[in-house]
Design a protein around this motif. Structure first.
Motif, mmCIF file in Angstrom:
data_model
loop_
_atom_site.group_PDB
_atom_site.id
_atom_site.type_symbol
_atom_site.label_atom_id
_atom_site.label_comp_id
_atom_site.label_asym_id
_atom_site.label_seq_id
_atom_site.Cartn_x
_atom_site.Cartn_y
_atom_site.Cartn_z
ATOM 1 N N THR A 65 0.844 -1.198 0.000
ATOM 2 C CA THR A 65 0.000 0.000 0.000
ATOM 3 C C THR A 65 0.879 1.248 0.000
ATOM 4 O O THR A 65 0.655 2.183 -0.777
ATOM 5 C CB THR A 65 -0.920 -0.011 1.246
ATOM 6 O OG1 THR A 65 -1.641 -1.241 1.255
ATOM 7 C CG2 THR A 65 -1.879 1.153 1.249
ATOM 8 N N SER A 107 4.113 -5.868 -3.372
ATOM 9 C CA SER A 107 3.775 -6.181 -1.981
ATOM 10 C C SER A 107 4.428 -7.507 -1.615
ATOM 11 O O SER A 107 4.442 -8.442 -2.418
ATOM 12 C CB SER A 107 2.262 -6.323 -1.834
ATOM 13 O OG SER A 107 1.941 -6.971 -0.613
ATOM 14 N N LYS A 142 1.302 -13.262 -0.784
ATOM 15 C CA LYS A 142 1.661 -12.948 -2.177
ATOM 16 C C LYS A 142 2.642 -14.001 -2.723
ATOM 17 O O LYS A 142 3.209 -14.768 -1.968
ATOM 18 C CB LYS A 142 2.254 -11.541 -2.263
ATOM 19 C CG LYS A 142 1.304 -10.446 -1.758
ATOM 20 C CD LYS A 142 0.148 -10.181 -2.720
ATOM 21 C CE LYS A 142 -1.052 -9.561 -2.053
ATOM 22 N NZ LYS A 142 -1.136 -8.124 -2.031
#
Ligand code: PLP
Length: 371
Positions: free
Chosen positions: A61, A181, A186
């Motif tokens: 983010t 990220s 992930k």
């Protein structure tokens, strides 16, 4: 049988000795903030992406937020993006003070439909923020042509697509910045939060490096601008360096799992994920579309098959954007349709053959029951 939607324990077991050693090294050196492992990871991710610089930040983010900030995006600006993505994509635009302008997606890739972008460009438009959703690259040639014509920045949200390529070129290398990220789930995940911006722009690199340490430059405690505290910590970098050595192997496994499902589920009334001829998909998610999605979710749960709905509500319909007056009245019909049909199946490298067989068989049973 029970097949979780993701199993991080199996992966740790297989790497335990290497990871424990890397962690122990950081604990011994005690260089917890911006230690040498951060620097090394920045170089290796930049090289993987075929760009000059990497800047480690606290999470994906912040990678998006600092990239937009670093490019000077703020109040009065508009940023074109997709409504079919994780919330953070548009949240960061709004947190910069800019307005996210949502453009509908392609039904087959779930990515922003480049052919629709021009319609939404105004005098206020400053950037395009495509997402390479589920690991499938967005149509970057078309996006870059528009960006050039209208003099717009491009920030790529690569959070789900590390290692994916578009016409052989890695994602993250097309725009002014690529944002990654390392959230644990992930494709390359740490054991906590982490993120990175990659760029070829030296000035942007310097600005983001400064923004991540309170706006200070090369002299500590001297500040030229207001910044943030957003660093990738050394422990995460050390863990990620170990895992990075396995990334291409894991990506191959994900692709093999996808091939297996494609074969087993072909010919059924279900839309399977597509891989465009320009794309090398890294299958962060293997996402199918089915008519009776909610019923299938329930039935698969009963059978012990873990599934997820990415994403159940398009961003232009989110309550917060409505209350901020940022909700668009645009009809985003494809996105709205996909949110009712998508279903993601387990696609991680550690799945056993028995688990794969079971998932495919269970999905097939559920689909056939519906007909
Ligand atoms: C995960 C993700 C992010 C945010 O990353 P964090 O590290 O969780 O902050 C942004 N965009 C997309 C598409 C993501 O999947």
């Amino acid at each position: 049988m029970n097949v979780p939607v993701l199993d991080l324990k199996e992966q740790y077991k297989s790497l335990k000795s290497e990871i424990d050693k890397a962690v122990q090294e950081v604990l011994t050196e005690t260089n917890f903030i911006l230690g040498k492992q951060v620097n090394e990871l920045e170089k290796r991710i930049a090289s993987l992406c075929d760009v000059k610089f990497g800047i480690g930040v606290a999470n994906g983010t912040d990678a998006l937020f600092l990239a937009l900030k670093g490019l000077g995006i703020g109040h009065g600006d508009e940023v074109i993006t997709t409504p079919f993505t994780f919330f953070a994509t548009a949240e960061t635009i709004a947190n910069c003070g800019a307005v996210p302008v949502f453009v509908d997606i392609e039904q087959d890739t779930f990515n922003i439909n480049a052919a629709l972008i021009k319609k939404y460009i105004t005098k206020k438009t400053k950037a395009i923020l495509p997402v390479h959703l589920f690991g499938h690259p967005a149509d970057m040639d078309s996006i870059m042509v528009i960006a050039k014509e209208y003099n717009l920045f491009v920030v790529e949200d690569c959070a789900q697509a590390i290692g994916a390529t578009y016409k052989g070129k890695p994602v993250g290398s097309f725009g002014d910045a690529g944002c990654f990220s390392f959230y644990p789930t992930k494709n390359l995940g740490g054991y906590g939060d982490g993120g990175m911006v990659v760029t070829n722009n030296e000035k942007l690199r310097d600005t983001i490096k400064s923004l991540r340490v309170h706006g200070s430059g090369s002299r500590r405690y001297y500040h030229n601008m207001l910044g943030y505290n957003s660093r990738l910590d050394t422990l995460q970098a050390a863990i990620l360096l170990v895992k990075l050595n396995y990334l291409s192997e894991w990506t191959e496994s994900r692709r093999r799992v996808a091939d297996f499902y494609n074969e087993k589920l072909s010919g059924l009334p279900v839309v399977l994920p597509q891989e465009k001829s320009y794309a090398r998909h890294v299958y962060h998610q293997y996402t199918i579309r089915v008519k009776e999605r909610d019923r299938m979710l329930e039935q698969l749960k009963e059978k012990g098959v873990g599934t997820m709905t990415y994403y159940p509500l398009s961003l232009h319909k989110q309550e917060v954007f409505k209350s901020l007056g940022l909700a668009t009245s645009n009809d985003l019909l494809v996105s709205s349709k996909c949110e009712t049909e998508v279903l993601s199946l387990p696609v991680y490298p550690e799945l056993t053959n028995a688990q794969l067989d079971y998932v495919a068989l269970s999905v097939k049973e559920c689909i056939l029951q519906a007909v």
